[in-house]
Structure formats: C-alpha cells, structure tokens
Design a protein around this motif. Structure first.
Motif, PDB file in Angstrom:
ATOM      1  N   VAL A  15       0.770  -1.353   0.361  1.00 11.04           N
ATOM      2  CA  VAL A  15      -0.339   0.443   0.085  1.00 11.04           C
ATOM      3  C   VAL A  15       0.842   1.402  -0.154  1.00 11.04           C
ATOM      4  CG1 VAL A  15      -1.471   1.468   1.329  1.00 11.04           C
ATOM      5  CG2 VAL A  15      -1.735  -0.813   1.501  1.00 11.04           C
ATOM      6  N   ARG A  16       0.632   2.169  -0.575  1.00  8.46           N
ATOM      7  CA  ARG A  16       1.916   3.208  -0.978  1.00  8.46           C
ATOM      8  C   ARG A  16       1.015   4.531  -1.253  1.00  8.46           C
ATOM      9  NH1 ARG A  16       5.054   2.432  -6.920  1.00  8.46           N
ATOM     10  NH2 ARG A  16       2.533   3.561  -7.085  1.00  8.46           N
ATOM     11  N   TYR A  17       1.083   5.030   0.071  1.00  7.50           N
ATOM     12  CA  TYR A  17       0.337   6.807   0.374  1.00  7.50           C
ATOM     13  C   TYR A  17       0.534   8.041  -0.518  1.00  7.50           C
ATOM     14  CZ  TYR A  17      -1.140   3.192   3.872  1.00  7.50           C
ATOM     15  OH  TYR A  17      -1.693   2.364   4.592  1.00  7.50           O
ATOM     16  N   PHE A  18       0.224   8.705  -0.216  1.00 10.34           N
ATOM     17  CA  PHE A  18       0.690  10.066  -1.351  1.00 10.34           C
ATOM     18  C   PHE A  18       0.011  10.916  -0.625  1.00 10.34           C
ATOM     19  CE2 PHE A  18       1.236   6.322  -4.439  1.00 10.34           C
ATOM     20  CZ  PHE A  18       1.974   6.563  -5.058  1.00 10.34           C
ATOM     21  N   ALA A  25      -0.645   9.022   7.041  1.00  7.09           N
ATOM     22  CA  ALA A  25      -0.507   7.016   7.642  1.00  7.09           C
ATOM     23  C   ALA A  25       0.628   7.436   9.022  1.00  7.09           C
ATOM     24  CB  ALA A  25      -0.329   6.405   6.292  1.00  7.09           C
ATOM     25  N   GLY A  26       1.744   8.349   8.174  1.00 10.79           N
ATOM     26  CA  GLY A  26       2.985   8.481   8.675  1.00 10.79           C
ATOM     27  C   GLY A  26       4.423   7.641   8.960  1.00 10.79           C
ATOM     28  N   VAL A  27       3.584   6.923   7.089  1.00 10.62           N
ATOM     29  CA  VAL A  27       4.694   6.188   6.171  1.00 10.62           C
ATOM     30  C   VAL A  27       3.917   6.424   4.585  1.00 10.62           C
ATOM     31  CG1 VAL A  27       4.690   4.404   8.001  1.00 10.62           C
ATOM     32  CG2 VAL A  27       3.363   3.733   6.699  1.00 10.62           C
ATOM     33  N   ALA A  61     -12.370  10.557   1.333  1.00 10.19           N
ATOM     34  CA  ALA A  61     -11.807  11.073  -0.062  1.00 10.19           C
ATOM     35  C   ALA A  61     -10.963  10.650  -0.793  1.00 10.19           C
ATOM     36  CB  ALA A  61     -11.710  12.721   0.557  1.00 10.19           C
ATOM     37  N   CYS A  62     -10.513   9.460  -0.507  1.00 11.48           N
ATOM     38  CA  CYS A  62      -8.870   9.195  -1.549  1.00 11.48           C
ATOM     39  C   CYS A  62     -10.084   8.367  -3.034  1.00 11.48           C
ATOM     40  CB  CYS A  62      -8.537   8.181  -0.710  1.00 11.48           C
ATOM     41  SG  CYS A  62      -7.437   9.025   0.344  1.00 11.48           S
ATOM     42  N   SER A  63      -8.907   8.045  -3.963  1.00 12.87           N
ATOM     43  CA  SER A  63      -9.783   7.182  -4.589  1.00 12.87           C
ATOM     44  C   SER A  63      -8.190   6.370  -4.608  1.00 12.87           C
ATOM     45  CB  SER A  63      -9.742   7.947  -5.844  1.00 12.87           C
ATOM     46  OG  SER A  63      -8.062   8.772  -6.490  1.00 12.87           O
ATOM     47  N   PHE A  64      -8.367   5.409  -5.432  1.00 10.99           N
ATOM     48  CA  PHE A  64      -7.554   4.439  -5.692  1.00 10.99           C
ATOM     49  C   PHE A  64      -7.329   3.306  -6.906  1.00 10.99           C
ATOM     50  CE2 PHE A  64      -9.911   4.252  -1.411  1.00 10.99           C
ATOM     51  CZ  PHE A  64      -9.228   3.803  -1.031  1.00 10.99           C
ATOM     52  N   LEU A  65      -5.258   2.781  -6.662  1.00 10.22           N
ATOM     53  CA  LEU A  65      -5.335   2.438  -8.028  1.00 10.22           C
ATOM     54  C   LEU A  65      -4.620   1.040  -7.229  1.00 10.22           C
ATOM     55  CD1 LEU A  65      -3.038   5.514  -9.844  1.00 10.22           C
ATOM     56  CD2 LEU A  65      -4.850   4.949 -10.353  1.00 10.22           C
ATOM     57  N   LEU A  66      -5.224   0.156  -7.936  1.00  6.89           N
ATOM     58  CA  LEU A  66      -5.045  -1.090  -7.944  1.00  6.89           C
ATOM     59  C   LEU A  66      -4.111  -1.477  -8.917  1.00  6.89           C
ATOM     60  CD1 LEU A  66      -4.621  -3.561  -6.553  1.00  6.89           C
ATOM     61  CD2 LEU A  66      -7.083  -4.338  -7.932  1.00  6.89           C
ATOM     62  N   ASP A  67      -2.579  -1.469  -8.597  1.00  6.78           N
ATOM     63  CA  ASP A  67      -1.871  -2.097 -10.038  1.00  6.78           C
ATOM     64  C   ASP A  67      -1.144  -0.678 -10.975  1.00  6.78           C
ATOM     65  OD1 ASP A  67      -0.531  -4.061  -8.492  1.00  6.78           O
ATOM     66  OD2 ASP A  67      -1.452  -5.233  -9.447  1.00  6.78           O
ATOM     67  N   PRO A  79      -4.829  -9.438  -6.598  1.00  3.88           N
ATOM     68  CA  PRO A  79      -4.316 -10.217  -5.963  1.00  3.88           C
ATOM     69  C   PRO A  79      -2.998 -10.623  -5.942  1.00  3.88           C
ATOM     70  CG  PRO A  79      -3.628  -8.728  -8.241  1.00  3.88           C
ATOM     71  CD  PRO A  79      -4.592  -8.245  -7.444  1.00  3.88           C
ATOM     72  N   ALA A  80      -1.979 -11.751  -5.586  1.00  4.47           N
ATOM     73  CA  ALA A  80      -1.353 -11.512  -4.979  1.00  4.47           C
ATOM     74  C   ALA A  80       0.188 -10.639  -5.570  1.00  4.47           C
ATOM     75  CB  ALA A  80      -0.192 -12.783  -4.707  1.00  4.47           C
ATOM     76  N   GLU A  81       0.898 -10.220  -4.643  1.00  5.74           N
ATOM     77  CA  GLU A  81       1.886  -9.264  -4.335  1.00  5.74           C
ATOM     78  C   GLU A  81       1.524  -8.000  -5.565  1.00  5.74           C
ATOM     79  OE1 GLU A  81       4.683  -9.608  -3.126  1.00  5.74           O
ATOM     80  OE2 GLU A  81       3.854 -11.996  -2.668  1.00  5.74           O
ATOM     81  N   ALA A  82       0.394  -7.288  -5.014  1.00  4.02           N
ATOM     82  CA  ALA A  82      -0.411  -6.812  -6.138  1.00  4.02           C
ATOM     83  C   ALA A  82      -0.259  -5.528  -4.681  1.00  4.02           C
ATOM     84  CB  ALA A  82      -2.250  -6.353  -5.616  1.00  4.02           C
ATOM     85  N   THR A  83      -0.319  -4.120  -6.048  1.00  5.19           N
ATOM     86  CA  THR A  83       0.266  -1.905  -5.080  1.00  5.19           C
ATOM     87  C   THR A  83      -1.535  -1.547  -4.865  1.00  5.19           C
ATOM     88  OG1 THR A  83       2.311  -2.748  -5.981  1.00  5.19           O
ATOM     89  CG2 THR A  83       1.384  -0.311  -5.526  1.00  5.19           C
ATOM     90  N   LEU A  84      -1.454  -0.977  -3.661  1.00  6.47           N
ATOM     91  CA  LEU A  84      -2.275  -0.811  -3.559  1.00  6.47           C
ATOM     92  C   LEU A  84      -2.290   0.875  -3.570  1.00  6.47           C
ATOM     93  CD1 LEU A  84      -5.693  -0.397  -4.212  1.00  6.47           C
ATOM     94  CD2 LEU A  84      -5.544  -0.546  -1.622  1.00  6.47           C
ATOM     95  N   ASP A  85      -2.147   1.638  -4.632  1.00  8.94           N
ATOM     96  CA  ASP A  85      -1.947   3.545  -4.365  1.00  8.94           C
ATOM     97  C   ASP A  85      -3.229   4.162  -4.058  1.00  8.94           C
ATOM     98  OD1 ASP A  85       0.042   2.792  -5.382  1.00  8.94           O
ATOM     99  OD2 ASP A  85      -0.138   3.449  -7.656  1.00  8.94           O
ATOM    100  N   VAL A  86      -3.304   5.037  -2.825  1.00 10.38           N
ATOM    101  CA  VAL A  86      -4.387   5.637  -2.184  1.00 10.38           C
ATOM    102  C   VAL A  86      -3.774   7.354  -2.293  1.00 10.38           C
ATOM    103  CG1 VAL A  86      -4.718   5.786   0.378  1.00 10.38           C
ATOM    104  CG2 VAL A  86      -3.745   4.098   0.301  1.00 10.38           C
ATOM    105  N   LEU A  87      -4.510   7.697  -3.154  1.00 17.33           N
ATOM    106  CA  LEU A  87      -5.044   9.127  -3.610  1.00 17.33           C
ATOM    107  C   LEU A  87      -5.735  10.113  -2.821  1.00 17.33           C
ATOM    108  CD1 LEU A  87      -4.056   8.219  -7.299  1.00 17.33           C
ATOM    109  CD2 LEU A  87      -2.729   8.515  -5.087  1.00 17.33           C
ATOM    110  N   PRO A  88      -5.255  10.659  -2.437  1.00 13.41           N
ATOM    111  CA  PRO A  88      -6.259  12.005  -1.859  1.00 13.41           C
ATOM    112  C   PRO A  88      -6.504  13.042  -2.982  1.00 13.41           C
ATOM    113  CG  PRO A  88      -4.479  12.463  -1.042  1.00 13.41           C
ATOM    114  CD  PRO A  88      -4.220  11.183  -1.806  1.00 13.41           C
ATOM    115  N   PRO A  89      -7.326  13.917  -2.951  1.00 12.38           N
ATOM    116  CA  PRO A  89      -7.750  14.908  -4.320  1.00 12.38           C
ATOM    117  C   PRO A  89      -6.598  15.216  -4.500  1.00 12.38           C
ATOM    118  CG  PRO A  89      -9.670  15.046  -2.275  1.00 12.38           C
ATOM    119  CD  PRO A  89      -8.082  13.435  -1.952  1.00 12.38           C
TER     120      PRO A  89
END
Length: 93
Positions: A15-18, A25-27, A61-67, A79-89
């Motif tokens: 999970v990647r936060y922007f 999240a603090g990370v 308020a966030c949108s998300f990108l899965l891979d 899926p296994a080993e996926a990346t989920l990006d957390v994108l606030p407006p």
C-alpha cells in the motif's frame, strides 16, 4: 472437534500513500498480509486498523489505483503481490 488447516493462504499487498494520505498514515508505504480472498475493501479495512483516526478522516475522499488501474468497485479482488495506491484529492494547476 474440527480440523484447523496448518497453513492459511495469504496475499501480501503493498500500500503506497500519497500527499495527505501519506501524512495521515505517517509512512510512505507498507505491506499488509491478508487471508485470501482479498478485496480492495479488505485492504482499506486493514490499513484503517493499523492507523489512527487521522487516516480514517482522509480515506473517504481518496481514490485508489490497483496495480496502476483506477478502482471503480471496492469489491474487486486483489491479486497476490499487488500494489494499492491511495490518492487523496489533489489541488493545484
């Protein structure tokens, strides 16, 4: 007495936060491991359990990108080993 499986299948999701989500999240990123099957909603619930109310205020308020693909349905399987990006407006120009 019922038998309990020795090993439960799990999925690791990065999970990647922007921007504001990163601050809340603090990370910048973290990996969560969940029992299969896993949906986007499951991943969101897991990160909410890991963090305080600051992230809980930002996530609605966030949108998300899965891979790299925009998530339209939070019931989408992850899926296994996926990346989920957390994108606030984002603001600006």
């Amino acid at each position: 007495m019922t038998a309990v499986p020795d090993q439960v299948d799990t999925v690791a999701v990065q999970v990647r936060y922007f921007a504001g989500a990163r601050a809340a999240a603090g990370v910048p990123e973290e990996t969560v491991r969940l029992a299969t099957p896993v949906t986007v909603s499951d991943v969101i619930a897991a990160v909410l359990d890991l963090h305080d109310e600051g992230l809980a205020k930002v996530l609605p308020a966030c949108s998300f990108l899965l891979d790299g693909v925009a998530v339209r349905d939070r019931r989408a399987e992850v899926p296994a080993e996926a990346t989920l990006d957390v994108l606030p407006p984002f603001a600006g120009g």
